[in-house]
Motif scaffolding. Sequence first.
Motif, PDB file in Angstrom:
ATOM      1  N   GLU A   1       0.852  -1.195   0.000  1.00 33.28           N
ATOM      2  CA  GLU A   1       0.000   0.000   0.000  1.00 33.28           C
ATOM      3  C   GLU A   1       0.887   1.245   0.000  1.00 33.28           C
ATOM      4  N   GLY A   2       0.593   2.179  -0.918  1.00 41.26           N
ATOM      5  CA  GLY A   2       1.380   3.396  -1.036  1.00 41.26           C
ATOM      6  C   GLY A   2       2.570   3.285  -1.973  1.00 41.26           C
TER       7      GLY A   2
ATOM      8  N   ASP B   1       2.250   2.487  -5.210  1.00 45.20           N
ATOM      9  CA  ASP B   1       1.741   2.474  -6.576  1.00 45.20           C
ATOM     10  C   ASP B   1       2.555   3.317  -7.550  1.00 45.20           C
TER      11      ASP B   1
END
Length: 270
Positions: free
Chosen positions: A123-124, A126
């Motif tokens: 998560e984060g 991308d």
Amino acid sequence: MTQPCLIFRDLTLGYNRHPAVHHLSGTVDAGSLTAVVGANGSGKSTLMKGIVGVLKPMDGEIVNARGARIAYLPQQSELDRSFPARVLDLVSLGLWPRRGLLGRYRPEDREAVARALMAVGLEGFDKRPIDTLSGGQLQRALFARVLVQDAEIILLDEPFNAIDAKTVVDLVALIKRWHGEKRTIMVVVHDINLVREHFPQTLLLARQKVAWGDTREALKPENLLRARRFDEAWHEDAPWCEPEEHDDAEAAVHHHGRGDEHSHSGSHAA
């Protein structure tokens, strides 16, 4: 009652008319979790490429009994990490089978990618370029790409190589999650202890089938010894396939890759 998902019928696969998998016959049950084990050069990656259609059979056939969608994760070494792509771009490639190369990127696709990144602990990440990722982070991103494909058959070629122990634990947990969802999973694995601990079924290859079935049975010492002997024979360029029923039977000579018709008579270790 189990149902067949993949069926191999006297399958021979290879490169430039030189076979790497010989006369493999058997069935992969729907919803099964199978480790594919063997020495380097034993035909494990070749089999994966044959199932996904990258390689066409030299002989025999592979039947996708249900016409199921396949997600294929090759070895990391086959990925060009210098390509200027972000993690988001890499994971979004998993949408191509459903959307096409020029398909519109929908809001639900963004949500699917975000959920996949969260599921693999990225998560984060991308917008991170893929060439800045560690080996473990890259493998997590590749698993996220498999997640968004939402395929019924999942093929993973050496997914645990050159990654940290924590990532191995997390990826094994994700594989078990897929197994719980009744997906059919085949994984090329080198770590025999990992196979014994987490994989119910094992296919032991040495260019031909040595054993296939319950992992405890397939990885018995006598089968591992047979696999090693077969592997050593192939490295000596011995052009034979040893009959499965009789270890000391006279070897049947085949002419694979020499332009001749090879014999299908007798039984083969496949």
